[in-house]
Design an enzyme around this catalytic site. Sequence first.
Site, short mmCIF file in Angstrom:
data_model
loop_
_atom_site.label_atom_id
_atom_site.label_comp_id
_atom_site.label_asym_id
_atom_site.label_seq_id
_atom_site.Cartn_x
_atom_site.Cartn_y
_atom_site.Cartn_z
N SER A 1 0.83 -1.20 0.00
CA SER A 1 0.00 0.00 0.00
C SER A 1 0.86 1.25 0.00
O SER A 1 1.93 1.29 0.60
CB SER A 1 -0.92 0.03 1.22
OG SER A 1 -1.67 1.23 1.22
N GLY A 2 0.36 2.28 -0.65
CA GLY A 2 1.03 3.56 -0.66
C GLY A 2 0.96 4.25 -2.00
O GLY A 2 1.42 5.37 -2.16
N LYS B 1 -12.33 -0.61 -7.27
CA LYS B 1 -11.70 -1.79 -7.86
C LYS B 1 -12.11 -3.09 -7.17
O LYS B 1 -11.70 -4.16 -7.58
CB LYS B 1 -10.18 -1.64 -7.82
CG LYS B 1 -9.67 -0.61 -8.82
CD LYS B 1 -8.17 -0.66 -8.96
CE LYS B 1 -7.70 0.23 -10.09
NZ LYS B 1 -6.23 0.23 -10.23
N GLU C 1 -9.72 2.27 4.17
CA GLU C 1 -9.42 3.41 3.29
C GLU C 1 -10.70 3.94 2.64
O GLU C 1 -10.91 5.16 2.57
CB GLU C 1 -8.43 2.94 2.22
CG GLU C 1 -8.01 3.96 1.20
CD GLU C 1 -7.14 3.32 0.13
OE1 GLU C 1 -7.45 3.50 -1.07
OE2 GLU C 1 -6.16 2.63 0.49
N LYS D 1 -4.49 -6.61 3.92
CA LYS D 1 -4.51 -5.54 2.90
C LYS D 1 -5.95 -5.24 2.48
O LYS D 1 -6.31 -4.08 2.26
CB LYS D 1 -3.67 -5.98 1.69
CG LYS D 1 -3.71 -4.99 0.50
CD LYS D 1 -3.22 -3.60 0.90
CE LYS D 1 -2.87 -2.68 -0.25
NZ LYS D 1 -3.72 -2.62 -1.40
N HIS E 1 -7.40 -3.17 5.15
CA HIS E 1 -6.79 -1.84 5.00
C HIS E 1 -7.52 -1.04 3.93
O HIS E 1 -7.87 0.11 4.13
CB HIS E 1 -5.30 -2.00 4.62
CG HIS E 1 -4.68 -0.77 4.03
ND1 HIS E 1 -4.90 -0.37 2.73
CD2 HIS E 1 -3.86 0.16 4.58
CE1 HIS E 1 -4.24 0.76 2.50
NE2 HIS E 1 -3.60 1.09 3.60
N ASN E 2 -7.77 -1.68 2.79
CA ASN E 2 -8.45 -0.98 1.70
C ASN E 2 -9.89 -0.63 2.07
O ASN E 2 -10.40 0.43 1.70
CB ASN E 2 -8.42 -1.82 0.43
CG ASN E 2 -7.07 -1.78 -0.26
OD1 ASN E 2 -6.05 -1.54 0.38
ND2 ASN E 2 -7.05 -2.03 -1.55
#
Length: 485
Positions: free
Chosen positions: A131-132, A263, A193, A186, A189-190
């Site tokens: 991520s980033g 996505k 986000e 992840k 995390h998304n």
Amino acid sequence: MEKSSCDIGLIGLAVMGQNLVLNMNDHGYRVAVFNRTVSKVDDFIANEAKGTQVIAAHSIAELVDALKKPRRVMLMVKAGETVDHMIDSLVPHLESGDIIIDGGNSLFTDSNRRTASLAEKGILFVGTGVSGGEEGARRGPSIMPGGNPDAWPHVKEIFQSIAAKVADGTPCCDWVGENGAGHYVKMVHNGIEYGDMQLICEAYQLLKDGVGLSADELHDVFSKWNEGELDSYLIEITRDIFAKKDDDGAPMVDKILDTAGQKGTGKWTGISSLDLGVPVTLIGEAVYSRCLSAMKEERVGASKVLSGPKPPHVQDRSAFIENVRIALYCSKMISYAQGYMLLREAAKEQKWHLNFGGIALMWRGGCIIRSRFLAKIKDAFDRNPDLANLLMDEFFSHTLNGYQAAWRRAVIQAVECGVPTPAFSTALAFFDGFRTERLPANLLQAQRDYFGAHTYERIDKPRGAFFHTNWTGRGGRVSSGSYNA
């Protein structure tokens, strides 16, 4: 090409792949690169990678031949079938002990499957979240590796070298867990986000439509917010977005069509939460808000037929703005608490050994959700590694108890202005539901038992004993054979 001289190979030279390669090169690693569209390889070597140690490969065989043993090959390709096709192309060229790393946004169940199937062939698989964005990949991303634990010693040095670092030099990368754990973390995390971005958008609309702040005034507000509790990458870039002007001097943000893309990782988070029965309501609302935004033509038509309230005159603009700031901060706390609830339940189901404080540390730098706030999560798990819910930590409970009046005022402000704030509102509803000793589910169970003989538990009997009432006098004595809470 010098045989067996490269530390790692990377396949997939889109933006993330290219920047990871350059990052690895900066840290002294020799990288061999390949891309299915082979012309991209030579283009990359002639331009972005000019003057580096990066080696071009024009076939998978050539790539593998350039690697030191055990060979490490990282895939930065589109998730799904493309990853499987690339793995199938690689395996015949590899041998026992070699390592395949999938650095894309793959679904964790795919990573579970790939870890197991490759282990049968003696190949070690790593499914890692990265991520980033473009900047993070180039200067230091957050990296969340999982998969076959035997692979970790062989990729640890490279990953931790290229990862972002927190203030004391600790890398934002550590082993997450077995099989698909890295990609699951992840995914969450998304999802978080998605939630953070939706919360910021709700604050933006409430300030723009509620008190009429201009883009320049919004820039000033977000600049101040970024100096306090909300200090984060997303607040920082939002501040910068409000300052950007189009060629005609008008704010660029006002020229952008209000339809959001996605996505799929936010949707996956919502689906997983439903599968596990964890109420990750805020991320769900964030996904649905993107879906609603995509209904542009219908919304334009509805705006001509459906009316809202006349916004009230705001007496105290600074108080209004502060209420919105607090609502954003409190709702963010709820979102992360829900995300961690999901991680805990998934770890139980998958038998992963997740380090919850370590995950917060991995997210503190490099990634899109990096923020000062994540240190509070790390502190909470340092205080109590077995913490069942972040909201039970003294910092979180004290903050929410103290801030809730302003949070409620912000939601009331939104209702009075007719500004949709689904994420603010669902966060507050979750807070009220979670802190309520007795919810109306007793009535719901009575309804289920009435129409379907689904049974219920009683407050005056031990948990696990189920009862059925003949509500009408016409029903039978037989109850439903299953009970699902």
